[in-house]
Every structure is written in C-alpha cells, then in structure tokens.
Design a protein around this motif. Structure first.
Motif, PDB file in Angstrom:
ATOM      1  N   UNK A  77       0.718  -1.293   0.061  1.00  0.00           N
ATOM      2  CA  UNK A  77      -0.078   0.020   0.040  1.00  0.00           C
ATOM      3  C   UNK A  77       0.823   1.295   0.025  1.00  0.00           C
ATOM      4  N   UNK A  78       1.832   1.348   0.779  1.00  0.00           N
ATOM      5  CA  UNK A  78       2.739   2.437   0.883  1.00  0.00           C
ATOM      6  C   UNK A  78       3.192   2.561  -0.462  1.00  0.00           C
ATOM      7  N   UNK A  79       4.054   1.272  -1.054  1.00  0.00           N
ATOM      8  CA  UNK A  79       5.035   1.562  -2.192  1.00  0.00           C
ATOM      9  C   UNK A  79       4.008   2.004  -3.217  1.00  0.00           C
ATOM     10  N   UNK A  80       2.740   1.733  -3.302  1.00  0.00           N
ATOM     11  CA  UNK A  80       1.961   2.007  -4.321  1.00  0.00           C
ATOM     12  C   UNK A  80       1.554   3.603  -4.328  1.00  0.00           C
ATOM     13  N   UNK A  81       1.311   3.937  -3.154  1.00  0.00           N
ATOM     14  CA  UNK A  81       1.093   5.447  -2.687  1.00  0.00           C
ATOM     15  C   UNK A  81       2.375   6.300  -2.949  1.00  0.00           C
ATOM     16  N   UNK A  82       3.534   5.807  -2.596  1.00  0.00           N
ATOM     17  CA  UNK A  82       4.802   6.582  -2.981  1.00  0.00           C
ATOM     18  C   UNK A  82       4.857   6.712  -4.672  1.00  0.00           C
ATOM     19  N   UNK A  83       4.542   5.771  -5.291  1.00  0.00           N
ATOM     20  CA  UNK A  83       4.672   5.563  -6.958  1.00  0.00           C
ATOM     21  C   UNK A  83       3.560   6.561  -7.307  1.00  0.00           C
ATOM     22  N   UNK A  84       2.375   6.548  -6.926  1.00  0.00           N
ATOM     23  CA  UNK A  84       1.251   7.537  -7.160  1.00  0.00           C
ATOM     24  C   UNK A  84       1.704   9.054  -7.123  1.00  0.00           C
TER      25      UNK A  84
END
Length: 402
Positions: A77-84
């Motif tokens: 969830x955090x890795x996806x949020x960082x990428x976004x």
C-alpha cells in the motif's frame, strides 16, 4: 610476553568514525533541557500532524497490520502510494514493486545508498553546509568527502542575503575518482532551493561525467519561494538518480521514521542489499498510515506550506529586529542568520552561551562544514514550532540582544 595495556590497544571506535562525536542536535537539545530554554535548534515540530493520519496508525495497530515483520521492500500500500505521489506531483513513473523501497527514515535511505554505491577511494561531492549524517555515511562507506560550498550573497543582495551554488566550483570538483553527487534541495540548513536552471546544469554534468546522484528531497513540500523540481525528471537522470524523501517533515510525525527511495530496479536492488542488513524492516503499522497521508488532498499541502510561511516570516522579522543578519529561506523550516552584526563571529561560542543569555537554543552552522571558517558566523533557528513559542523566543532574543 607482558600483556598489552589498555593504552596500547587499538581504539574501540572504528577509525572511520573517529572524527564524529555526539551530534550537535543531542548536545544542544540537552542544553535546552538543562537550562529550560526554548529549543529552536533541533528541527522537529512541537505538535503532531493530521489526526486522520494518526488514527490510521491506530487502526493499523488494532487490525494487526504491520505488527509483525512487514515485507522487506515495504508494505504494498505504501509503495503504491509513493509511486502515485511521484507520478501526480512530478510526472515520474515508478514501478511500486521494483522501483520503490521503504526505509527507516531518510537517514537510513542515505546511509544504505552510500554504503551500496560507494567503495573505498571513491569521491563523493556534497553541497556544504550539509546535514551531519552525510559525512558519517560517506566515511562508513570508505569514500572521500569533497565539499562544494554554498556561499552567501551578502547583505547587498537586492533580494536579501541567500546562499547560492557556484556551478563552476561544482564542475571543478569533479575528478576521475568522483563516483557520486549528493544533493539536498530544498537545502538544510541554508533554506536554498536549487533552481530549474541550476538543476539542469547539474544534470548535464552528471551525464557528461557518468556520475551517480543521490538526492535528499525530504523538504519537497516545504517550498515558499520558487519550486521543487526532482533531479530525476531531467534528461538522462532517471537511470542514474536515487531519489530520497520521507514522511517526517511533510506530515509532522518525525518519530515514525518512514522514508523511501525511488530509482531504477538496478539502483533499488543495490540500495536494498545494504538496507536489509541495517534495520531489515521497520515501522510496520506506520507504513499503512503514511500511505493514507500521501493521498491527502492538495489543500493539506497548501495549508502546511502557508502555516510554515507565516512562522518563517514571524521568526525572520523577530531575528532581524534583535540584530541578526537574516538570510532568505526559500524552503525547509530553518532560518540561517549571520551573527556578525551583533558583534559576534564564533557560532559555537554564541550558541553555547545563548541559552543562559536569552533562554533560546540554536545550532551553529559550522558543524555542517568541512571548511568551518566559512560557516563560523552563521547560526540556524528552526521555525516548525507553535506560533506562541516563536513569539516568546523572539521576545526573549529581542530583550537579550536587541
């Protein structure tokens, strides 16, 4: 044979760390506690960040998310949020599974990057003054520190005194042994924000000399004048740049220690190889909360910036009234001052005396320099405090020094 005496034994501390003692932040914070002074030295907020983010951490704890070891690269969830975040803010596209790594704050991200990418004999160029962990991490990696000094434009600058990078000096610092450039923008402690033109020139130099670059962008959302532009967005830079940021400065939860790296799969793999032997993993429940924080509406980031802008202006005006030479803060939450208008020239002595003299703690910039004479007359104050605290600090400084 007689036994070896303690004086004949090799020193216990690794020689690479011999030049580093207790950090100035620990020293000055202890002085603040001992004297009851207002601590404007260490850069941490005196209030927590958004309640919704804190509650997200509580919810994760209660739901059992992150209470055991999270995945090594960070929770999805955090890795996806960082990428976004990188895509939305800067148009930089990263694969959350292969190009994002969560770390124990930006400090670990910096240490792991340097340990992974630098070998003994490699030269690392850093903008001086620099955050003190830079020097220690370069030393641990066996690299050679090469400072390039940001220089004050002085009181005659029509825009107000500020610190600027000499691009010719940077170019001249690069040798055949240079492995890596270590950049920090917005820059702590000077408050400088490198311009698009300066970053373009740095990018051209890195490509021309085939250099790796590590960028510390933890103050990316705290820009008051100008704009923050990631170096990785320039031509030829995505494949050679390790971009580092963190949640602490943006969301005012510095104790959570959640940072991250974005880079190519090859660079992330290299950094992860070092990082896994430092903390392995950390801050499991907080990672879920930071994922929600990164999705906050634009209004949050705008209000944060405007709140800190007002506090910057309050502190800067008070320091000027007290007699300091105040440098323009374009970003971060620090104001750098010149103590020479007060008839002082030794920042160390001034800061050690200030708590008793005025009931306020600051930090001498010289600790962030190899060329300590260049930083001797400069002192840093933090304005990430409640307005009432800053008002009281300004009043104390005005009474004692004005």
């Amino acid at each position: 044979m007689a036994p070896m005496t303690s004086t004949e034994r090799r020193p216990l501390l690794n020689r690479r760390l011999a030049e580093f003692g207790t950090t100035i932040f620990a020293e000055m914070s202890a002085l603040a506690v001992r004297t009851g002074a207002i601590n404007l030295g260490q850069g941490f907020p005196d209030t927590d960040g958004p309640e919704s983010v804190r509650e997200a951490a509580v919810r994760a704890l209660r739901d059992g998310r992150g209470n055991q070891y999270p995945p090594g690269p960070g929770v999805p969830e955090l890795r996806e949020a960082i990428a976004e975040h990188q895509a939305k803010r800067y148009g930089l596209t990263y694969d959350p599974d292969r190009e994002v790594l969560v770390t124990a704050g930006a400090t670990e991200a910096l240490a792991a990057s340097l340990l992974a990418l630098v070998e003994p004999g490699d030269e690392v160029i850093a903008l001086e003054p620099y955050y003190d962990s830079y020097a220690a991490s370069i030393a641990l990696a066996g690299g050679t520190r090469v400072p390039v000094t940001l220089r004050s434009t002085g009181p005659d600058d029509p825009q107000g005194p500020r610190f600027r990078l000499d691009l010719d000096e940077l170019r001249d610092a690069v040798t055949d042994r240079t492995r890596l450039l270590l950049l920090n923008t917005p820059h702590n402690p000077t408050g400088t924000v490198l311009t698009r033109e300066e970053l373009a020139a740095i990018a051209e130099l890195a490509v021309e000399r085939d250099l790796l670059v590590v960028t510390d962008e933890v103050y990316e959302h705290l820009v008051f004048d100008g704009e923050h532009v990631p170096l990785a967005s320039f031509p030829g830079m995505r494949e050679r740049t390790v971009t580092i940021s963190s949640a602490g400065k943006t969301f005012s939860f510095t104790g959570w220690k959640v940072g991250w790296v974005t880079a190519t799969p090859e660079l992330v793999s290299a950094v992860r190889s070092a990082k896994q032997f430092l903390t392995f993993v950390s801050a499991g429940p907080f990672q879920y909360a930071v994922a929600e924080a990164l999705a906050l509406p634009d209004s949050y980031f705008h209000e944060l910036r405007e709140d800190l802008r007002a506090k910057r202006d309050l502190l800067a005006a008070g320091l000027a009234d007290a007699g300091f030479g105040v440098h323009r803060t374009q970003g971060t939450y620090f104001v750098t001052t010149d103590i020479r208008p007060l008839g002082e020239s030794d920042g160390f002595a001034f800061c050690r005396d200030l708590p008793e003299r005025a009931g306020v703690v600051a930090v001498p910039n010289a600790v962030f320099y190899d060329h300590q004479d260049a930083g001797a007359p400069f002192v840093r104050f933090a304005f990430c405090k409640r307005e009432s605290v800053l008002t009281e600090a300004v009043a104390r400084l005005g009474t004692a020094l004005g």
